[in-house]
Design a protein around this motif. Structure first.
Motif, PDB file in Angstrom:
ATOM      1  N   GLU A 167       0.799  -1.219   0.000  1.00 41.32           N
ATOM      2  CA  GLU A 167       0.000   0.000   0.000  1.00 41.32           C
ATOM      3  C   GLU A 167       0.830   1.266   0.000  1.00 41.32           C
ATOM      4  O   GLU A 167       0.335   2.334  -0.312  1.00 41.32           O
ATOM      5  N   THR A 168       2.117   1.185   0.303  1.00 43.21           N
ATOM      6  CA  THR A 168       2.956   2.371   0.247  1.00 43.21           C
ATOM      7  C   THR A 168       3.430   2.639  -1.175  1.00 43.21           C
ATOM      8  O   THR A 168       3.984   3.684  -1.449  1.00 43.21           O
ATOM      9  N   GLY A 169       3.224   1.653  -2.075  1.00 43.49           N
ATOM     10  CA  GLY A 169       3.704   1.811  -3.436  1.00 43.49           C
ATOM     11  C   GLY A 169       5.071   1.209  -3.651  1.00 43.49           C
ATOM     12  O   GLY A 169       5.573   1.203  -4.755  1.00 43.49           O
ATOM     13  N   PHE A 170       5.683   0.696  -2.619  1.00 47.75           N
ATOM     14  CA  PHE A 170       6.991   0.074  -2.737  1.00 47.75           C
ATOM     15  C   PHE A 170       6.836  -1.414  -2.533  1.00 47.75           C
ATOM     16  O   PHE A 170       6.077  -1.860  -1.696  1.00 47.75           O
ATOM     17  N   GLY A 171       7.577  -2.210  -3.285  1.00 45.58           N
ATOM     18  CA  GLY A 171       7.505  -3.656  -3.151  1.00 45.58           C
ATOM     19  C   GLY A 171       8.066  -4.119  -1.824  1.00 45.58           C
ATOM     20  O   GLY A 171       8.702  -3.369  -1.099  1.00 45.58           O
ATOM     21  N   THR A 172       7.828  -5.374  -1.478  1.00 47.06           N
ATOM     22  CA  THR A 172       8.391  -5.902  -0.235  1.00 47.06           C
ATOM     23  C   THR A 172       9.895  -5.994  -0.368  1.00 47.06           C
ATOM     24  O   THR A 172      10.456  -5.909  -1.458  1.00 47.06           O
ATOM     25  N   VAL A 183      10.774 -23.032  -7.728  1.00 48.11           N
ATOM     26  CA  VAL A 183      10.174 -22.887  -6.403  1.00 48.11           C
ATOM     27  C   VAL A 183       9.318 -21.619  -6.434  1.00 48.11           C
ATOM     28  O   VAL A 183       9.771 -20.576  -6.908  1.00 48.11           O
ATOM     29  N   THR A 184       8.096 -21.733  -5.964  1.00 47.07           N
ATOM     30  CA  THR A 184       7.194 -20.586  -5.883  1.00 47.07           C
ATOM     31  C   THR A 184       6.909 -20.311  -4.416  1.00 47.07           C
ATOM     32  O   THR A 184       6.515 -21.203  -3.672  1.00 47.07           O
ATOM     33  N   VAL A 185       7.131 -19.064  -4.005  1.00 48.89           N
ATOM     34  CA  VAL A 185       6.882 -18.639  -2.634  1.00 48.89           C
ATOM     35  C   VAL A 185       5.798 -17.569  -2.677  1.00 48.89           C
ATOM     36  O   VAL A 185       5.936 -16.564  -3.375  1.00 48.89           O
ATOM     37  N   VAL A 186       4.714 -17.814  -1.946  1.00 50.91           N
ATOM     38  CA  VAL A 186       3.620 -16.852  -1.830  1.00 50.91           C
ATOM     39  C   VAL A 186       3.490 -16.503  -0.358  1.00 50.91           C
ATOM     40  O   VAL A 186       3.445 -17.398   0.490  1.00 50.91           O
ATOM     41  N   ALA A 187       3.455 -15.222  -0.049  1.00 49.02           N
ATOM     42  CA  ALA A 187       3.307 -14.768   1.330  1.00 49.02           C
ATOM     43  C   ALA A 187       2.256 -13.659   1.357  1.00 49.02           C
ATOM     44  O   ALA A 187       2.321 -12.730   0.559  1.00 49.02           O
ATOM     45  N   ASP A 188       1.298 -13.789   2.257  1.00 48.79           N
ATOM     46  CA  ASP A 188       0.218 -12.806   2.379  1.00 48.79           C
ATOM     47  C   ASP A 188      -0.012 -12.469   3.842  1.00 48.79           C
ATOM     48  O   ASP A 188      -0.092 -13.362   4.686  1.00 48.79           O
ATOM     49  N   THR A 189      -0.113 -11.177   4.132  1.00 50.15           N
ATOM     50  CA  THR A 189      -0.543 -10.699   5.433  1.00 50.15           C
ATOM     51  C   THR A 189      -1.651  -9.687   5.198  1.00 50.15           C
ATOM     52  O   THR A 189      -1.996  -9.396   4.053  1.00 50.15           O
ATOM     53  N   GLY A 242       8.653  -9.030   7.953  1.00 47.85           N
ATOM     54  CA  GLY A 242       7.265  -8.722   8.265  1.00 47.85           C
ATOM     55  C   GLY A 242       6.306  -9.878   8.068  1.00 47.85           C
ATOM     56  O   GLY A 242       5.106  -9.732   8.281  1.00 47.85           O
ATOM     57  N   MET A 243       6.814 -11.016   7.635  1.00 46.48           N
ATOM     58  CA  MET A 243       5.965 -12.187   7.414  1.00 46.48           C
ATOM     59  C   MET A 243       6.090 -13.139   8.596  1.00 46.48           C
ATOM     60  O   MET A 243       7.115 -13.193   9.256  1.00 46.48           O
ATOM     61  N   GLY A 244       5.033 -13.916   8.820  1.00 48.41           N
ATOM     62  CA  GLY A 244       5.051 -14.973   9.813  1.00 48.41           C
ATOM     63  C   GLY A 244       5.046 -16.320   9.124  1.00 48.41           C
ATOM     64  O   GLY A 244       4.704 -16.426   7.944  1.00 48.41           O
ATOM     65  N   LYS A 245       5.400 -17.348   9.859  1.00 47.87           N
ATOM     66  CA  LYS A 245       5.467 -18.704   9.295  1.00 47.87           C
ATOM     67  C   LYS A 245       4.136 -19.102   8.657  1.00 47.87           C
ATOM     68  O   LYS A 245       4.108 -19.703   7.579  1.00 47.87           O
ATOM     69  N   ASP A 246       3.014 -18.756   9.291  1.00 46.69           N
ATOM     70  CA  ASP A 246       1.698 -19.133   8.783  1.00 46.69           C
ATOM     71  C   ASP A 246       1.266 -18.323   7.562  1.00 46.69           C
ATOM     72  O   ASP A 246       0.274 -18.655   6.909  1.00 46.69           O
ATOM     73  N   ASP A 247       1.997 -17.267   7.238  1.00 44.51           N
ATOM     74  CA  ASP A 247       1.672 -16.415   6.084  1.00 44.51           C
ATOM     75  C   ASP A 247       2.284 -16.932   4.787  1.00 44.51           C
ATOM     76  O   ASP A 247       2.013 -16.395   3.715  1.00 44.51           O
ATOM     77  N   ASN A 279      13.069 -18.806  10.160  1.00 44.69           N
ATOM     78  CA  ASN A 279      13.531 -18.269  11.439  1.00 44.69           C
ATOM     79  C   ASN A 279      13.874 -16.800  11.291  1.00 44.69           C
ATOM     80  O   ASN A 279      14.659 -16.432  10.418  1.00 44.69           O
ATOM     81  N   ASN A 280      13.288 -15.974  12.156  1.00 46.16           N
ATOM     82  CA  ASN A 280      13.597 -14.531  12.188  1.00 46.16           C
ATOM     83  C   ASN A 280      13.494 -13.871  10.818  1.00 46.16           C
ATOM     84  O   ASN A 280      14.352 -13.083  10.428  1.00 46.16           O
ATOM     85  N   GLY A 281      12.465 -14.222  10.051  1.00 41.05           N
ATOM     86  CA  GLY A 281      12.242 -13.593   8.749  1.00 41.05           C
ATOM     87  C   GLY A 281      13.047 -14.178   7.609  1.00 41.05           C
ATOM     88  O   GLY A 281      12.984 -13.677   6.485  1.00 41.05           O
ATOM     89  N   VAL A 282      13.827 -15.243   7.865  1.00 43.67           N
ATOM     90  CA  VAL A 282      14.644 -15.859   6.811  1.00 43.67           C
ATOM     91  C   VAL A 282      14.074 -17.239   6.483  1.00 43.67           C
ATOM     92  O   VAL A 282      13.971 -18.102   7.345  1.00 43.67           O
ATOM     93  N   LEU A 283      13.696 -17.406   5.210  1.00 44.81           N
ATOM     94  CA  LEU A 283      13.182 -18.680   4.716  1.00 44.81           C
ATOM     95  C   LEU A 283      14.317 -19.433   4.042  1.00 44.81           C
ATOM     96  O   LEU A 283      15.059 -18.864   3.239  1.00 44.81           O
TER      97      LEU A 283
END
Length: 131
Positions: free
Chosen positions: A39-44, A80-86, A65-70, A111-115
């Motif tokens: 929403e800020t206009g900048f990508g993750t 490999v495809t990674v999808v993350a949604d919050t 900013g992502m959690g394991k369940d996201d 762990n700590n934001g690193v996949l």
């Protein structure tokens, strides 16, 4: 020494959302799609790197900013495809692998934001027996 006020001829009522929509459209055109802006206009701030080892590949990425369940991870043996949604952001990345892997061997940690996804290499071609 007197300073003159900065002359700014920009209209303060500029609608930045239209600017960011146009920027996202141009990025989609350049990359073939799948560029997601928050929403800020900048990508993750996600970044992925593939590490090659003799018997395996490791895909490592930052997902701040992502959690394991996201996070949802898929693999078809070549990508490999990674999808993350919050509630605040969406992200999707398709990572082409430099070698074919056994997608059923995949193990992932977050762990700590690193996949980190670890995949066993497989032969790119199989022998076919004639019957």
């Amino acid at each position: 020494m007197s300073r003159r006020p900065f002359d700014d001829d920009r209209d303060d009522t500029t609608d930045f959302s239209s600017f960011f929509r146009e920027l996202e459209r141009m990025m989609d055109d350049m990359t073939g799609g799948d560029v997601r802006m928050d929403e800020t206009g900048f990508g993750t701030d996600a970044h992925f790197t593939v590490y090659e080892e003799p018997d395996r590949l490791r895909v490592v990425g930052d997902l701040p900013g992502m959690g394991k369940d996201d996070i949802e991870i898929k693999c078809d043996g070549r990508r490999v495809t990674v999808v993350a949604d919050t509630d605040r952001q969406s992200y999707e990345e398709r990572i082409d692998l430099p070698a074919q892997v056994d997608e059923h061997s995949a193990r992932a940690t977050f762990n700590n934001g690193v996949l980190e996804v670890e995949l066993a290499r497989t032969d790119s071609s199989k022998s076919i027996n004639l019957g």
